[in-house]
Design an enzyme around this catalytic site. Sequence first.
Site, mmCIF file in Angstrom:
data_model
loop_
_atom_site.group_PDB
_atom_site.id
_atom_site.type_symbol
_atom_site.label_atom_id
_atom_site.label_comp_id
_atom_site.label_asym_id
_atom_site.label_seq_id
_atom_site.Cartn_x
_atom_site.Cartn_y
_atom_site.Cartn_z
ATOM 1 N N ASP A 107 -4.306 -4.637 -18.374
ATOM 2 C CA ASP A 107 -3.387 -3.612 -18.381
ATOM 3 C C ASP A 107 -3.482 -2.915 -20.039
ATOM 4 O O ASP A 107 -2.366 -2.681 -20.537
ATOM 5 C CB ASP A 107 -2.021 -4.291 -18.473
ATOM 6 C CG ASP A 107 -1.726 -4.915 -16.893
ATOM 7 O OD1 ASP A 107 -2.378 -4.208 -16.134
ATOM 8 O OD2 ASP A 107 -0.764 -5.853 -16.938
ATOM 9 N N GLY A 149 0.817 -1.248 -0.163
ATOM 10 C CA GLY A 149 -0.196 -0.055 -0.022
ATOM 11 C C GLY A 149 0.741 1.397 0.006
ATOM 12 O O GLY A 149 0.369 2.147 0.623
ATOM 13 N N GLN A 190 9.237 3.130 -8.237
ATOM 14 C CA GLN A 190 8.249 3.414 -7.289
ATOM 15 C C GLN A 190 8.025 4.798 -6.606
ATOM 16 O O GLN A 190 6.748 5.545 -6.500
ATOM 17 C CB GLN A 190 8.373 2.829 -5.958
ATOM 18 C CG GLN A 190 7.574 1.182 -6.188
ATOM 19 C CD GLN A 190 6.520 0.828 -5.137
ATOM 20 O OE1 GLN A 190 6.827 1.012 -3.908
ATOM 21 N NE2 GLN A 190 5.442 0.318 -5.465
ATOM 22 N N GLU A 202 -9.765 -5.012 -21.238
ATOM 23 C CA GLU A 202 -8.452 -5.705 -21.651
ATOM 24 C C GLU A 202 -7.177 -5.547 -20.376
ATOM 25 O O GLU A 202 -6.954 -4.475 -20.338
ATOM 26 C CB GLU A 202 -7.859 -5.087 -22.891
ATOM 27 C CG GLU A 202 -6.416 -5.754 -23.321
ATOM 28 C CD GLU A 202 -5.842 -5.116 -24.441
ATOM 29 O OE1 GLU A 202 -4.584 -5.365 -24.721
ATOM 30 O OE2 GLU A 202 -6.326 -4.178 -25.121
ATOM 31 N N HIS A 260 0.299 0.670 -13.306
ATOM 32 C CA HIS A 260 1.091 -0.652 -13.873
ATOM 33 C C HIS A 260 2.431 -0.094 -13.953
ATOM 34 O O HIS A 260 2.696 0.833 -14.859
ATOM 35 C CB HIS A 260 0.401 -1.001 -15.126
ATOM 36 C CG HIS A 260 1.110 -2.015 -15.540
ATOM 37 N ND1 HIS A 260 1.096 -3.611 -15.065
ATOM 38 C CD2 HIS A 260 2.070 -2.543 -16.583
ATOM 39 C CE1 HIS A 260 1.617 -4.254 -15.487
ATOM 40 N NE2 HIS A 260 2.437 -3.762 -16.623
ATOM 41 N N THR A 265 -9.830 -0.923 -18.790
ATOM 42 C CA THR A 265 -11.077 -1.508 -19.678
ATOM 43 C C THR A 265 -10.984 -3.024 -19.572
ATOM 44 O O THR A 265 -10.145 -3.448 -18.560
ATOM 45 C CB THR A 265 -10.521 -1.081 -21.265
ATOM 46 O OG1 THR A 265 -9.428 -1.550 -21.383
ATOM 47 C CG2 THR A 265 -10.680 0.435 -21.398
ATOM 48 N N GLU A 271 5.739 6.528 -8.993
ATOM 49 C CA GLU A 271 4.290 6.133 -8.969
ATOM 50 C C GLU A 271 3.695 7.101 -7.785
ATOM 51 O O GLU A 271 2.682 7.364 -7.953
ATOM 52 C CB GLU A 271 4.408 4.794 -8.424
ATOM 53 C CG GLU A 271 4.931 3.644 -9.332
ATOM 54 C CD GLU A 271 4.790 2.162 -8.915
ATOM 55 O OE1 GLU A 271 3.939 2.003 -7.970
ATOM 56 O OE2 GLU A 271 5.309 1.285 -9.608
ATOM 57 N N ASN A 322 -5.924 2.346 -12.783
ATOM 58 C CA ASN A 322 -4.917 1.313 -12.102
ATOM 59 C C ASN A 322 -3.531 2.092 -12.507
ATOM 60 O O ASN A 322 -3.677 2.822 -13.154
ATOM 61 C CB ASN A 322 -5.146 0.121 -12.997
ATOM 62 C CG ASN A 322 -4.071 -0.997 -12.499
ATOM 63 O OD1 ASN A 322 -3.804 -1.109 -11.474
ATOM 64 N ND2 ASN A 322 -3.315 -1.683 -13.487
HETATM 65 C C1 GRF Z 1 3.211 -0.983 -7.477
HETATM 66 O O1 GRF Z 1 4.387 -1.265 -8.103
HETATM 67 C C2 GRF Z 1 2.207 -0.839 -8.691
HETATM 68 O O2 GRF Z 1 2.788 -0.144 -9.630
HETATM 69 C C3 GRF Z 1 1.578 -2.318 -8.917
HETATM 70 O O3 GRF Z 1 1.692 -2.750 -7.694
HETATM 71 C C4 GRF Z 1 2.550 -2.229 -6.827
HETATM 72 C C5 GRF Z 1 1.851 -1.956 -5.741
HETATM 73 O O4 GRF Z 1 2.843 -1.313 -4.500
HETATM 74 N N1 GRF Z 1 0.523 -2.066 -9.705
HETATM 75 P P1 GRF Z 1 2.104 -0.765 -3.309
HETATM 76 O O5 GRF Z 1 1.523 -1.803 -2.763
HETATM 77 O O6 GRF Z 1 1.364 0.326 -3.643
HETATM 78 O O7 GRF Z 1 3.471 -0.204 -2.416
#
Ligand code: GRF
Length: 214
Positions: free
Chosen positions: A146, A13, A172, A144, A110, A142, A175, A108
Amino acid sequence: MSCKVVVLISGSGSNLQALLDTTAQADAPFSVCAVISNKAEAYGLNRATQAGIPGIVVDHRSFPNRGAFDQALIKEIDQHKPSLVVLAGFMRILTPEFVRHYGGRLINIHPSLLPKYQGLNTHQRALEAGDKTHGVTVHFVTEELDGGPSIVQAIVPIKEGDTPALLAKRVQRQEHTIYPMAVSWFAQQRLQMADDRVLLDGELLPHCGVQISA
Ligand code: GRF
């Protein structure tokens, strides 16, 4: 009124944490109203508790099939009346019925520059292919896997001597920047999915979405 978001997780998380940190800011355009995990041991549930948000477990193993699990998940999510459902490391493949139910309000993250490396082990695959860059994509979901249209991508350079773990760490970090950004755009009603393409501020984005270089 701020946009209500339900976050689905299966593990650590850290992306959930980045979203929660954003909601702690005074001008946050969204709030997280519930966190749902398919695994009782997911560390992300502790993060929800610490933020004073209900952390709910819907264990996929308690259901006879994928369809029954997804219906239970829909029932739980809809009780919270979210505007947006955010998948943050949710490790279950969702049925077309689930995806259609949340059409245009399910996103999502990815860890690859989609459409490259759908599926698992993306960091290792990018290294093995000898790529110069790797990254992460936030996209609408969607039917499909990813495969939905991209909202935003962060491009991360691959360095000499990188390992999957080192690369994953740098990805990350990105992210945690781009996910709150994309959720904020949605909450501010700047983001829309239309005919499998993405509009930001009324402008059609290129297929890769907005690209950011780390
Ligand atoms: C992340 O690397 C994300 O890209 C992928 O799953 C991982 C989740 O990491 N979909 P976290 O649980 O948010 O640390």
